[in-house]
Design a protein around this motif. Structure first.
Motif, PDB file in Angstrom:
ATOM      1  N   ALA A 146       0.828  -1.210   0.000  1.00 32.88           N
ATOM      2  CA  ALA A 146       0.000   0.000   0.000  1.00 32.88           C
ATOM      3  C   ALA A 146       0.859   1.255   0.000  1.00 32.88           C
ATOM      4  O   ALA A 146       0.603   2.200  -0.763  1.00 32.88           O
ATOM      5  N   ARG A 147       1.880   1.273   0.835  1.00 30.21           N
ATOM      6  CA  ARG A 147       2.739   2.454   0.916  1.00 30.21           C
ATOM      7  C   ARG A 147       3.462   2.684  -0.416  1.00 30.21           C
ATOM      8  O   ARG A 147       3.557   3.820  -0.891  1.00 30.21           O
ATOM      9  N   GLN A 154       2.931  11.121   2.038  1.00 28.61           N
ATOM     10  CA  GLN A 154       2.246  11.244   3.318  1.00 28.61           C
ATOM     11  C   GLN A 154       2.479   9.980   4.148  1.00 28.61           C
ATOM     12  O   GLN A 154       2.855   8.932   3.609  1.00 28.61           O
ATOM     13  N   PRO A 155       2.250  10.020   5.454  1.00 29.74           N
ATOM     14  CA  PRO A 155       2.671   8.906   6.309  1.00 29.74           C
ATOM     15  C   PRO A 155       1.706   7.735   6.385  1.00 29.74           C
ATOM     16  O   PRO A 155       2.054   6.697   6.949  1.00 29.74           O
ATOM     17  N   TYR A 156       0.496   7.874   5.815  1.00 29.08           N
ATOM     18  CA  TYR A 156      -0.504   6.824   5.975  1.00 29.08           C
ATOM     19  C   TYR A 156      -0.503   5.893   4.765  1.00 29.08           C
ATOM     20  O   TYR A 156       0.190   6.131   3.777  1.00 29.08           O
ATOM     21  N   LEU A 157      -1.267   4.816   4.837  1.00 34.53           N
ATOM     22  CA  LEU A 157      -1.150   3.765   3.831  1.00 34.53           C
ATOM     23  C   LEU A 157      -1.558   4.221   2.440  1.00 34.53           C
ATOM     24  O   LEU A 157      -0.979   3.784   1.440  1.00 34.53           O
ATOM     25  N   VAL A 164      -8.825   2.695   5.945  1.00 43.24           N
ATOM     26  CA  VAL A 164      -7.864   1.611   6.170  1.00 43.24           C
ATOM     27  C   VAL A 164      -7.043   1.877   7.425  1.00 43.24           C
ATOM     28  O   VAL A 164      -6.792   0.965   8.228  1.00 43.24           O
ATOM     29  N   ASP A 165      -6.632   3.105   7.631  1.00 45.10           N
ATOM     30  CA  ASP A 165      -5.871   3.446   8.833  1.00 45.10           C
ATOM     31  C   ASP A 165      -6.731   3.276  10.082  1.00 45.10           C
ATOM     32  O   ASP A 165      -6.232   2.866  11.136  1.00 45.10           O
ATOM     33  N   ILE A 166      -8.011   3.574   9.970  1.00 45.61           N
ATOM     34  CA  ILE A 166      -8.934   3.334  11.080  1.00 45.61           C
ATOM     35  C   ILE A 166      -8.976   1.850  11.413  1.00 45.61           C
ATOM     36  O   ILE A 166      -8.924   1.462  12.585  1.00 45.61           O
ATOM     37  N   MET A 167      -9.050   1.004  10.392  1.00 46.94           N
ATOM     38  CA  MET A 167      -9.125  -0.437  10.633  1.00 46.94           C
ATOM     39  C   MET A 167      -7.842  -0.982  11.250  1.00 46.94           C
ATOM     40  O   MET A 167      -7.882  -1.913  12.065  1.00 46.94           O
ATOM     41  N   PHE A 168      -6.693  -0.417  10.884  1.00 47.84           N
ATOM     42  CA  PHE A 168      -5.423  -0.918  11.410  1.00 47.84           C
ATOM     43  C   PHE A 168      -4.974  -0.208  12.689  1.00 47.84           C
ATOM     44  O   PHE A 168      -3.980  -0.619  13.297  1.00 47.84           O
ATOM     45  N   ALA A 169      -5.680   0.821  13.111  1.00 51.37           N
ATOM     46  CA  ALA A 169      -5.250   1.573  14.293  1.00 51.37           C
ATOM     47  C   ALA A 169      -5.086   0.692  15.535  1.00 51.37           C
ATOM     48  O   ALA A 169      -4.084   0.825  16.253  1.00 51.37           O
ATOM     49  N   PRO A 170      -6.023  -0.225  15.844  1.00 48.55           N
ATOM     50  CA  PRO A 170      -5.814  -1.067  17.022  1.00 48.55           C
ATOM     51  C   PRO A 170      -4.586  -1.972  16.913  1.00 48.55           C
ATOM     52  O   PRO A 170      -3.952  -2.286  17.927  1.00 48.55           O
ATOM     53  N   VAL A 171      -4.249  -2.393  15.694  1.00 50.37           N
ATOM     54  CA  VAL A 171      -3.035  -3.186  15.507  1.00 50.37           C
ATOM     55  C   VAL A 171      -1.808  -2.346  15.851  1.00 50.37           C
ATOM     56  O   VAL A 171      -0.851  -2.836  16.466  1.00 50.37           O
TER      57      VAL A 171
END
Length: 222
Positions: A146-147, A154-157, A164-171
């Motif tokens: 993705a990156r 930018q720093p997000y995927l 997608v960043d919301i979904m991976f935030a807990p990880v």
């Protein structure tokens, strides 16, 4: 006004996703935090405002409309805000982003079960179990793709912070809490997510909670 019912901010990974989705929407919402698994939980989860989800959080009310499951909440809010705030506009990026979100939603069971979310703790790093290591390898492979393809400068995927960043935030919180081995590029992404102002607000609020669930206050068993 929207009403979002969530569990303990220290521990509830799905609640974090639902809450971040509401923040990402830009819509005003009332937040109701209910303690999970305390002496009154069975009674509380049967109450009319939680019962439609089978007693699970998060659950979002929009007038008479009710939505639960974090990914469903993301899609509901995406539709409510014109389809521009959550997913990439480019079709290829959008398809890849939805695939990553779906895989996170359905997979990574070992990582989630062996390393419960606890944003108030930092445990001493230990070598993860083999099944967790395998899932981390898959996770980092997805992040790298993705990156490389869509991240830009930018720093997000997928460039801007989104679904997608919301979904991976807990990880990202699990990697931080348990000191899981992480390649440099992935650690930079974790740092960006944890450093997001909404994540910092969530973590600060979790620190002020008085509720404790003992099983999440111990490092994972070998």
């Amino acid at each position: 006004m929207l009403k979002l019912i969530i569990g303990n901010k220290a521990y509830s990974s799905w609640s974090l996703r639902g809450w971040l989705a509401c923040k990402q929407s830009g819509l005003a919402f009332d937040e109701v935090v209910v303690p999970l698994f305390d002496a009154d939980w069975q009674t509380r989860r049967a109450a009319p405002d939680i019962a439609p989800s089978g007693g699970k959080v998060p659950i979002l009310w929009d007038g008479d409309a009710v939505v639960w499951d974090s990914l469903a909440i993301i899609d509901y809010l995406d539709g409510k805000t014109g389809g521009t705030k959550f997913w990439p506009s480019d079709p290829a990026a959008r398809g890849f982003a939805r695939s990553l979100a779906a895989e996170m939603h359905a997979g990574f069971a070992a990582l989630r079960s062996r390393h419960g979310m606890n944003v108030r703790q930092i445990f001493a790093p230990e070598t993860p179990h083999a099944d967790v290591t395998a899932e981390l390898e898959r996770l980092f492979e997805l992040w790298a793709q993705a990156r490389a393809r869509f991240g830009g400068d930018q720093p997000y995927l997928f460039g801007a912070f989104g679904a997608v960043d919301i979904m991976f935030a807990p990880v990202c919180t699990r990697i931080t809490t348990y000191g899981l081995p992480t390649p440099r590029f992935a650690q930079a992404y974790v740092d960006a997510v944890i450093g997001h102002r909404w994540m910092q607000d969530w973590i600060a609020a979790a620190q002020d909670e008085e509720w404790v669930i003992d099983k999440y206050e111990r490092p994972p068993a070998a």
